[in-house]
Scaffold this motif. Sequence first.
Motif, short mmCIF file in Angstrom:
data_model
loop_
_atom_site.label_atom_id
_atom_site.label_comp_id
_atom_site.label_asym_id
_atom_site.label_seq_id
_atom_site.Cartn_x
_atom_site.Cartn_y
_atom_site.Cartn_z
N PRO A 7 0.66 -1.20 0.11
CA PRO A 7 0.01 0.07 -0.06
C PRO A 7 0.83 1.29 0.01
O PRO A 7 0.36 2.25 -0.14
CB PRO A 7 -0.78 -0.17 1.15
N GLU A 8 2.33 1.19 0.41
CA GLU A 8 3.08 2.24 0.26
C GLU A 8 3.36 2.64 -0.94
O GLU A 8 3.75 3.89 -1.43
CB GLU A 8 4.38 1.93 1.40
N ILE A 9 3.17 1.70 -2.10
CA ILE A 9 3.52 1.88 -3.37
C ILE A 9 2.25 2.28 -4.02
O ILE A 9 2.31 3.11 -4.95
CB ILE A 9 4.47 0.60 -3.97
N PRO A 43 11.22 -7.70 -17.42
CA PRO A 43 11.22 -8.41 -16.36
C PRO A 43 10.39 -8.19 -15.23
O PRO A 43 10.78 -8.20 -13.89
CB PRO A 43 12.66 -8.43 -16.21
N GLN A 44 9.21 -7.28 -15.38
CA GLN A 44 8.53 -6.55 -14.22
C GLN A 44 7.41 -7.46 -13.86
O GLN A 44 7.39 -8.73 -14.13
CB GLN A 44 7.73 -5.37 -14.83
N MET A 45 6.74 -6.90 -12.61
CA MET A 45 5.62 -7.57 -11.99
C MET A 45 4.38 -6.58 -12.09
O MET A 45 4.61 -5.33 -12.60
CB MET A 45 5.90 -8.36 -10.91
N HIS A 46 3.39 -6.50 -11.17
CA HIS A 46 2.30 -5.80 -11.30
C HIS A 46 2.56 -4.42 -11.03
O HIS A 46 1.91 -3.38 -11.23
CB HIS A 46 0.96 -6.35 -10.68
N LEU A 47 3.49 -4.39 -10.05
CA LEU A 47 3.85 -2.88 -9.45
C LEU A 47 4.49 -2.03 -10.50
O LEU A 47 4.65 -0.88 -10.36
CB LEU A 47 4.96 -3.07 -8.26
N ARG A 197 12.12 1.28 -4.94
CA ARG A 197 11.15 0.43 -4.07
C ARG A 197 10.56 -0.57 -5.06
O ARG A 197 10.52 -2.03 -4.76
CB ARG A 197 9.97 0.99 -3.58
N VAL A 198 10.26 -0.18 -6.09
CA VAL A 198 9.88 -1.04 -7.31
C VAL A 198 11.06 -2.12 -7.98
O VAL A 198 10.77 -3.07 -7.89
CB VAL A 198 9.09 -0.43 -8.48
N MET A 199 12.07 -1.25 -8.14
CA MET A 199 13.27 -2.02 -8.54
C MET A 199 13.77 -3.17 -7.39
O MET A 199 13.97 -4.39 -7.85
CB MET A 199 14.43 -1.37 -9.01
N ALA A 200 13.38 -2.87 -6.21
CA ALA A 200 13.69 -3.82 -5.16
C ALA A 200 12.99 -5.09 -5.25
O ALA A 200 13.29 -6.23 -5.21
CB ALA A 200 13.76 -3.41 -3.91
N TYR A 202 11.45 -6.13 -8.14
CA TYR A 202 11.88 -6.79 -9.19
C TYR A 202 12.87 -7.65 -9.04
O TYR A 202 13.03 -8.83 -9.23
CB TYR A 202 12.31 -5.82 -10.52
N ARG A 203 13.96 -7.48 -8.33
CA ARG A 203 14.88 -8.04 -7.94
C ARG A 203 14.67 -9.05 -7.04
O ARG A 203 15.12 -10.30 -7.21
CB ARG A 203 16.16 -7.24 -7.17
N ARG A 204 13.87 -8.77 -6.23
CA ARG A 204 13.28 -10.05 -5.23
C ARG A 204 12.65 -11.20 -6.09
O ARG A 204 13.28 -12.38 -5.82
CB ARG A 204 12.39 -9.45 -4.29
N CYS A 205 11.86 -10.74 -7.05
CA CYS A 205 11.36 -11.69 -7.79
C CYS A 205 12.10 -12.52 -8.55
O CYS A 205 12.02 -13.78 -8.81
CB CYS A 205 10.20 -11.38 -8.38
N TYR A 206 13.07 -11.87 -9.30
CA TYR A 206 14.04 -12.48 -10.18
C TYR A 206 15.09 -13.29 -9.46
O TYR A 206 15.80 -14.08 -10.10
CB TYR A 206 14.62 -11.27 -10.99
#
Length: 303
Positions: A7-9, A43-47, A197-200, A202-206
């Motif tokens: 929710p912060e994003i 290489p994204q996701m919904h964010l 924050r979004v890049m983080a 992406y990295r977490r998922c990757y």
Amino acid sequence: MKVTGHPEIMPGFAWYDVDADGVRIRTCVGGSGRPLLLLHGHPQMHLTWHKVAPALARDFTVVATDLRGYGDSAKPAGGVDHIGYSKRMMAADQVAVMRALGFERFDLVGHDRGGRAAHRLALDHPDAVARLVLIDIAPTATMYDATDKAFASRYFWWFFLIQPYDLPERLIAADPDYFLDRHIAGQIKVEDAVDPRVMAEYRRCYADPATRHAICEDYRAAFGIDLSHDAADGDCRIDAPVLALWGARGTVGALFDVVATWREKARDVRGFALDCGHSPQEECPDALIAALRGFLGRGSGEA
């Protein structure tokens, strides 16, 4: 099932794991009005939609999902011919999600891989799609058929990720952050466009080997079974009105007449470039919001 989100994003949104006919799809929902489904790319996701989704939620019920294999969605086996990651299967997931949320018909926006799933969704489920927006893609078969030195060098991952298991998976595993960062940096043309924050995320998922394998399966499917499905539907046309958008500083618009390629696949197509690279939702969100509102209208009416 409701889950913890970000929710912060994306303020004002709620997160769920939705059972899409046996495949768990991470789903983010906010706003009210006519339903609007947003599908991300690689290489994204919904964010990736965080700069545009809250504004659109003033007019629409916005649904942003992680495609199967990506983000926090399930990562089923690819199966024979990588059918588990065919765009037909990805499209079916999204129809099931929208039906689970009570939406039989909706507007649809797809970026990159999400645009390829959206193309298939509009063909396989024409009654579900009211209006279709495709962001920074030409049709998959068109792009492969036109492969030349310029395309192969700019889109090298289309030819790297399709290699047999487990060559790309093993090579990327040596330094996933490096591969991800270089990939995004090569596509983004507006400096500092990607929120840290979004890049983080992406990295977490990757960082998950299952995600990286699923991504390779997505591309392997695109090189094989997706082309077979497209060839079988060669005479079919998308019924829904289509808006094609692309980045004026990117590759797709430089190498293809984007609107012309989609006029070969759909009955009603219009489009134009935005001042960005590959990802307008992150690079020029205000321009993208204006383009979407101009095409989709306001969300209070019937789909």
